[in-house]
Design a protein around this motif. Sequence first.
Motif, PDB file in Angstrom:
ATOM      1  N   VAL A 222       4.993  -2.222  -9.812  1.00 16.05           N
ATOM      2  CA  VAL A 222       4.167  -2.764  -8.735  1.00 16.05           C
ATOM      3  C   VAL A 222       5.089  -3.325  -7.645  1.00 16.05           C
ATOM      4  O   VAL A 222       5.985  -4.108  -7.921  1.00 16.05           O
ATOM      5  CB  VAL A 222       3.239  -3.874  -9.267  1.00 16.05           C
ATOM      6  N   LYS A 223       4.836  -2.935  -6.397  1.00 13.68           N
ATOM      7  CA  LYS A 223       5.675  -3.396  -5.293  1.00 13.68           C
ATOM      8  C   LYS A 223       5.303  -4.813  -4.866  1.00 13.68           C
ATOM      9  O   LYS A 223       4.141  -5.216  -4.913  1.00 13.68           O
ATOM     10  CB  LYS A 223       5.533  -2.468  -4.087  1.00 13.68           C
ATOM     11  N   THR A 224       6.313  -5.554  -4.449  1.00 12.85           N
ATOM     12  CA  THR A 224       6.094  -6.834  -3.795  1.00 12.85           C
ATOM     13  C   THR A 224       5.824  -6.574  -2.309  1.00 12.85           C
ATOM     14  O   THR A 224       5.732  -5.430  -1.876  1.00 12.85           O
ATOM     15  CB  THR A 224       7.325  -7.727  -3.970  1.00 12.85           C
ATOM     16  N   ALA A 225       5.685  -7.626  -1.512  1.00 17.30           N
ATOM     17  CA  ALA A 225       5.417  -7.465  -0.078  1.00 17.30           C
ATOM     18  C   ALA A 225       6.538  -6.671   0.585  1.00 17.30           C
ATOM     19  O   ALA A 225       7.695  -6.686   0.153  1.00 17.30           O
ATOM     20  CB  ALA A 225       5.274  -8.837   0.580  1.00 17.30           C
ATOM     21  N   ARG A 226       6.183  -5.988   1.639  1.00 17.73           N
ATOM     22  CA  ARG A 226       7.136  -5.143   2.351  1.00 17.73           C
ATOM     23  C   ARG A 226       8.393  -5.928   2.725  1.00 17.73           C
ATOM     24  O   ARG A 226       8.311  -7.041   3.265  1.00 17.73           O
ATOM     25  CB  ARG A 226       6.487  -4.576   3.613  1.00 17.73           C
TER      26      ARG A 226
END
Length: 261
Positions: A222-226
Amino acid sequence: MRILITNDDGVTAPGLEVLHAIATDLAGAQGEVWTVAPAFEQSGVGHCINYVHPTMMTELAPRRYAAEGSPADCVLIAVHEVMRDAPPDLVLSGVNRGNNSAENTLYSGTIGGAMEAALQGLPAIALSQYYGPANRDLDNPFEASAKHGADVIRRILAHTPREDANYSLFYNVNFPPVPAADVAGIALAPQGRRPGVVFGTEPHTAPSGRRFAWIKGGDQQVKTARGTDAAVNLEGYISVTPMRADLTAHEVMDDLKGIAT
């Protein structure tokens, strides 16, 4: 250069061998690499220290020690016992098996080792290798960190500002979950937070009827904020995050002035 290496995966972990090679490259022909690492795996212990009982240490070979304690214990033992006559110029912690981006940072013994070194006034860098579908089945899952580790550290050391702060800088470096040839570059990135991802438990019942629980993490893809650490890692970049041990939320101090009497 005299370099101390430690980790939280234990003194026999393959990531420590990778780190030893990186440190040897950095130290040069006239330098020294010292190892003081946990005798057993210490993943998830954060910055804990064995404050209430002694920590046994064993010399395994010249400049190579195992300690029955946490990574922070190992740094303390190295600085105040094993290397007390000539402290290290640099402390490296890792290379961790798995990422220490985002919320993982707060639990990491790898980070704890680097943090303790910074509290002792020493330059310190924690290094971790993100795992994912593109690299976990490689013959060497640490390929990206092995190839790019020394260069990243040299860049950090060359650009670290001179300062006189109560809490010294240390660095959190995470190598992306890709083969070495697919690393896109280096990104300076703040710590992020994976949305909806938290640590939890999985219950088990032993044949005796006793109840146990395994602690388990969430989805690491899962990606964190850009622009933050795990996001750039999942885009193929090595993340470099400057940190301090100061946990104060400085940005809300003014908002909370009404608390004071």
